[in-house]
Design a protein around this motif. Structure first.
Motif, PDB file in Angstrom:
ATOM      1  N   MET A   1       0.861  -1.172   0.049  1.00 47.38           N
ATOM      2  CA  MET A   1       0.003  -0.112   0.079  1.00 47.38           C
ATOM      3  C   MET A   1       0.897   1.329  -0.046  1.00 47.38           C
ATOM      4  SD  MET A   1      -2.991  -0.904   2.461  1.00 47.38           S
ATOM      5  CE  MET A   1      -4.457  -1.909   2.139  1.00 47.38           C
TER       6      MET A   1
ATOM      7  N   SER B   1       1.490   6.903  -6.519  1.00 48.19           N
ATOM      8  CA  SER B   1       0.588   8.154  -6.891  1.00 48.19           C
ATOM      9  C   SER B   1       1.237   9.567  -6.696  1.00 48.19           C
ATOM     10  CB  SER B   1      -0.670   7.938  -5.733  1.00 48.19           C
ATOM     11  OG  SER B   1      -1.172   6.727  -6.052  1.00 48.19           O
TER      12      SER B   1
ATOM     13  N   HIS C   1       4.247  -3.611  -7.665  1.00 53.31           N
ATOM     14  CA  HIS C   1       3.118  -3.334  -6.573  1.00 53.31           C
ATOM     15  C   HIS C   1       2.204  -4.354  -6.586  1.00 53.31           C
ATOM     16  CE1 HIS C   1      -0.170  -1.194  -4.837  1.00 53.31           C
ATOM     17  NE2 HIS C   1      -0.882  -1.347  -5.853  1.00 53.31           N
TER      18      HIS C   1
ATOM     19  N   ASN D   1       1.294  -7.122  -3.617  1.00 51.81           N
ATOM     20  CA  ASN D   1       0.157  -7.058  -2.984  1.00 51.81           C
ATOM     21  C   ASN D   1      -0.575  -8.582  -3.221  1.00 51.81           C
ATOM     22  OD1 ASN D   1      -0.254  -4.846  -1.650  1.00 51.81           O
ATOM     23  ND2 ASN D   1      -0.582  -3.748  -3.502  1.00 51.81           N
TER      24      ASN D   1
HETATM   25  C1  HEM Z   1      -3.169   1.871  -0.165  1.00 51.17           C
HETATM   26  C2  HEM Z   1      -3.317   1.151  -1.067  1.00 51.17           C
HETATM   27  C3  HEM Z   1      -3.242   0.976  -2.599  1.00 51.17           C
HETATM   28  C4  HEM Z   1      -2.954   1.929  -3.346  1.00 51.17           C
HETATM   29  C5  HEM Z   1      -2.314   3.538  -3.122  1.00 51.17           C
HETATM   30  C6  HEM Z   1      -2.664   1.422  -4.726  1.00 51.17           C
HETATM   31  C7  HEM Z   1      -2.187   2.123  -5.959  1.00 51.17           C
HETATM   32  C8  HEM Z   1      -2.059   1.758  -7.210  1.00 51.17           C
HETATM   33  C9  HEM Z   1      -1.511   2.640  -8.363  1.00 51.17           C
HETATM   34  C10 HEM Z   1      -1.178   4.067  -8.077  1.00 51.17           C
HETATM   35  C11 HEM Z   1      -1.390   1.795  -9.423  1.00 51.17           C
HETATM   36  C12 HEM Z   1      -1.120   2.096 -10.766  1.00 51.17           C
HETATM   37  C13 HEM Z   1      -2.324   2.505 -11.583  1.00 51.17           C
HETATM   38  C14 HEM Z   1      -1.867   2.929 -12.946  1.00 51.17           C
HETATM   39  O1  HEM Z   1      -1.104   2.189 -13.416  1.00 51.17           O
HETATM   40  O2  HEM Z   1      -2.632   3.668 -13.621  1.00 51.17           O
HETATM   41  C15 HEM Z   1      -2.043   0.628  -8.755  1.00 51.17           C
HETATM   42  C16 HEM Z   1      -2.014  -0.685  -9.543  1.00 51.17           C
HETATM   43  C17 HEM Z   1      -2.268  -1.844  -9.345  1.00 51.17           C
HETATM   44  N1  HEM Z   1      -3.004  -2.287  -7.741  1.00 51.17           N
HETATM   45 FE1  HEM Z   1      -2.639  -1.093  -6.206  1.00 51.17          FE
HETATM   46  N2  HEM Z   1      -2.723   0.163  -4.612  1.00 51.17           N
HETATM   47  C18 HEM Z   1      -3.199  -0.268  -3.488  1.00 51.17           C
HETATM   48  C19 HEM Z   1      -3.304  -1.587  -2.973  1.00 51.17           C
HETATM   49  C20 HEM Z   1      -3.616  -2.596  -3.904  1.00 51.17           C
HETATM   50  C21 HEM Z   1      -3.810  -4.057  -3.128  1.00 51.17           C
HETATM   51  C22 HEM Z   1      -4.408  -4.142  -1.841  1.00 51.17           C
HETATM   52  C23 HEM Z   1      -3.966  -4.741  -4.376  1.00 51.17           C
HETATM   53  C24 HEM Z   1      -4.120  -6.269  -4.601  1.00 51.17           C
HETATM   54  C25 HEM Z   1      -4.556  -7.190  -3.525  1.00 51.17           C
HETATM   55  C26 HEM Z   1      -3.569  -4.053  -5.581  1.00 51.17           C
HETATM   56  C27 HEM Z   1      -3.374  -4.500  -6.669  1.00 51.17           C
HETATM   57  C28 HEM Z   1      -2.959  -3.523  -7.724  1.00 51.17           C
HETATM   58  C29 HEM Z   1      -2.962  -4.083  -9.208  1.00 51.17           C
HETATM   59  C30 HEM Z   1      -3.493  -5.466  -9.816  1.00 51.17           C
HETATM   60  C31 HEM Z   1      -2.751  -3.133 -10.119  1.00 51.17           C
HETATM   61  C32 HEM Z   1      -2.288  -2.974 -11.632  1.00 51.17           C
HETATM   62  C33 HEM Z   1      -0.877  -3.228 -12.057  1.00 51.17           C
HETATM   63  C34 HEM Z   1      -0.654  -3.117 -13.263  1.00 51.17           C
HETATM   64  O3  HEM Z   1      -1.419  -2.407 -14.020  1.00 51.17           O
HETATM   65  O4  HEM Z   1       0.423  -3.643 -13.777  1.00 51.17           O
HETATM   66  N3  HEM Z   1      -3.294  -2.669  -5.031  1.00 51.17           N
HETATM   67  N4  HEM Z   1      -2.354   0.447  -7.603  1.00 51.17           N
END
Ligand code: HEM
Length: 127
Positions: free
Chosen positions: A20, A27, A38, A42
């Motif tokens: 997280m 971000s 990331h 997770n």
């Molecule tokens: C505070 C919690 C979290 C924040 C701030 C966060 C933030 C982000 C951000 C900024 C992205 C990239 C979005 C983009 O490329 O436009 C992302 C992608 C992603 N996140 Fe998170 N996330 C959080 C928690 C989680 C959790 C708990 C999971 C899974 C259990 C998760 C799974 C994913 C997945 C699968 C992607 C797509 C990755 C990709 O496109 O390659 N995230 N997240």
């Protein structure tokens, strides 16, 4: 929850807090290049490790013995090698860690398959 189940679940929570923080950092700096690292932190660190923990809690006999301990070590090692490996691969700094980490990750799941199979309920004459 105790023993191996506890350690799977407890470390999973640490990984999701790290994941997280990683997401929040992406971000803040508006750089999403490492989003796959990331996501894998997770999904493998939180979701998969927590599922292992819940399974070992529900089936305590599966957590007994050496194989389950080896499973914890392999799953943990896999994560610690694979996540930096994804970062290195994205930055084009080499793929060795990603390759070794991915093999350890699938090995961990194959070990889990064996443990689940060996721990299945067997019907006996009194059942
Ligand atoms: C505070 C919690 C979290 C924040 C701030 C966060 C933030 C982000 C951000 C900024 C992205 C990239 C979005 C983009 O490329 O436009 C992302 C992608 C992603 N996140 Fe998170 N996330 C959080 C928690 C989680 C959790 C708990 C999971 C899974 C259990 C998760 C799974 C994913 C997945 C699968 C992607 C797509 C990755 C990709 O496109 O390659 N995230 N997240």
């Amino acid at each position: 929850m105790r023993g191996l189940a506890f350690w799977f679940f407890f470390t999973a929570i640490i990984y999701v807090i790290a994941g997280m923080a990683f997401g929040i950092h992406m971000s803040v700096v508006q750089d999403f290049a490492l989003a796959p690292a990331h996501a894998h932190l997770n999904l493998l660190g939180w979701v998969t490790m927590a599922l292992f923990g819940i399974y070992y809690h529900l089936v305590p006999k599966a957590a007994q013995g050496l194989l389950a301990r080896i499973h914890f070590v392999v799953a943990t090692l896999a994560l610690w090698i694979f996540i930096p490996g994804i970062v290195f691969a994205i930055r084009q700094e080499g793929e060795l860690f990603a390759k070794v980490g991915s093999l350890l990750t699938i090995l961990s799941m194959i070990l889990f398959l064996v443990i689940v199979f060996l721990s299945r309920d067997r019907q006996d004459a009194s059942a």
